[in-house]
Design an enzyme around this catalytic site. Sequence first.
Site, PDB file in Angstrom:
ATOM      1  CE  LYS A 109      -4.076  -2.175   0.798  1.00 48.35           C
ATOM      2  NZ  LYS A 109      -3.646  -3.563   0.565  1.00 48.35           N
TER       3      LYS A 109
HETATM    4  C1  LIG Z   1      -4.056  -4.696  -0.046  1.00 47.98           C
HETATM    5  C2  LIG Z   1      -3.224  -5.915  -0.098  1.00 47.98           C
HETATM    6  C3  LIG Z   1      -3.419  -6.907  -1.078  1.00 47.98           C
HETATM    7  C4  LIG Z   1      -4.524  -6.845  -2.111  1.00 47.98           C
HETATM    8  O1  LIG Z   1      -4.320  -5.843  -3.072  1.00 47.98           O
HETATM    9  P1  LIG Z   1      -5.538  -5.332  -3.965  1.00 47.98           P
HETATM   10  O2  LIG Z   1      -5.009  -4.198  -4.745  1.00 47.98           O
HETATM   11  O3  LIG Z   1      -6.611  -4.913  -3.001  1.00 47.98           O
HETATM   12  O4  LIG Z   1      -5.978  -6.474  -4.822  1.00 47.98           O
HETATM   13  C5  LIG Z   1      -2.553  -8.006  -1.092  1.00 47.98           C
HETATM   14  N1  LIG Z   1      -1.585  -8.131  -0.167  1.00 47.98           N
HETATM   15  C6  LIG Z   1      -1.374  -7.205   0.800  1.00 47.98           C
HETATM   16  C7  LIG Z   1      -0.296  -7.427   1.796  1.00 47.98           C
HETATM   17  C8  LIG Z   1      -2.176  -6.066   0.870  1.00 47.98           C
HETATM   18  O5  LIG Z   1      -1.956  -5.154   1.845  1.00 47.98           O
END
Ligand SMILES: *Cc1c(COP(=O)(O)O)cnc(C)c1O
Length: 491
Positions: A109
Amino acid sequence: MIYTSTRGSDAITASQAILKGLSDDGGLFMPNKIPALSIPLSRLPEFSYQETAYLVMKDYLDDYTEEELKNCIAKAYDEKFDTKEIAPLTEAGDQYFLELFHGPTIAFKDMALSLLPHLLTTAMKKNHVNKEIVILTATSGDTGKAALAGFSDVEGTRILVFYPKGGVSSIQERQMVTTKGANTKVVAVHGNFDDCQTGVKKIFNNDTFKAELDEKGFCFSSANSINVGRLIPQVAYYVYAYGQMVRNGAITAGDRLDFTVPTGNFGNILAAYFAKSMGLPIGRLICASNDNKVLFDFFKTGVYDRNRDFVLTTSPSMDILISSNLERLIYLSAGSDADTNAKLMKQLAETGRYEINDSMRENIRDFYGAYATQDQVLKTIADLYEKYGYVIDPHTAVAAYADRQFKEQERTGNKSVIISTASPYKFGGTVLHAIDPDFRCTDDFEMAKRLEMLSKRSIPKAVSDIRNAPILHKEECDISDMQKSVATFLF
Ligand SMILES: *Cc1c(COP(=O)(O)O)cnc(C)c1O
């Protein structure tokens, strides 16, 4: 570039779409065309992460000047990341991992949330909005801290994060309540995550409160993953990964490359699809799910059906039954037909289910759905560690398993890159359970030390920093008092 809603209304610029987040008709913003990659593939290996990010984003965010965009990028991808490469590539056996966890909160993120605050504040200036931005976020763990880290001490912004008391892991709670930054506030709500989210939505939709805010010089905005300002920055690392694969000799410029992405809200993998549409030679996109395998079923049958039990897994950031960003793919698969998309989304809201037709299915066959159970996740983590000494987190393990499955079944002959979305340190309990099942201690810092010894990678700053950091946010509130909490913070 003009942005319109996937449900038909609006026609606005990139900076306006970033300010607005979601369209009034409930749809998501889409650029009216996908720009072509402006760099020859053979030259990709020469560019730094920041340079690549600029070249990828400039045509999407074309109402930002070159100077504005380069400034935003420079402020986002700096020493907050623990490596100059920002998104390094690691090889383990015949698999490649693009590590997107070197930012301040050690999860992917950070890639978008380091940049979004700067894109937002620049958008305010460009559009002559003379207000302070207030970000309200409800979090089940990861997003809250990444948003806090991104917005902390960014001039012209304030951020308030609500989390469910007792509903996040102890590391996640500690990460949040030790947040510095005079413009930040973190509140523990006596309720669950849904209560927090409903509470935030209520505040967003309270017109009287919004008017009061406006009068006092504030306006609300949101940092959630449907914002164009989070989607577009993510396209950059796919292009960067391709360049790195050419640089290390794994592929030759022009070769097709597959990507495997651990998926929840469908934002990350959608960015890969954008990269492919720009002309990056991507073969297949492997969409990896955990036990909440709505997307696996969707790609297999063309039916999206959220009517099923929600499973709590060891990869919590992928425990999702409605993948909001999928709406953008549905819209594209219908030939950018907003009416068709709006009808399907209405069905989803009313019945929790919709089915796409054959021609739409044909248009998205670049995607391949796969999933891993929790046992397969543990086995995958253990296997990679035993064979190569490489330690991955449970989300990444879902993808590593899916990648193997895909290779056995499809044999495209392409190399593939697995998107690594979190540091194993963030999910130490599960990781140790897989690679060192005799280790019984559950203290976060003891686990971190053990992991350091086994993985031979030092404890990231994000973990060591919070060990002795003072608790700066102690406020708790009842669900009914969330709005009061916002008012006290602002006025
Ligand atoms: C948010 C997240 C995901 C999923 O990503 P999306 O863009 O929502 O599909 C996968 N792994 C981690 C560690 C995340 O924080």
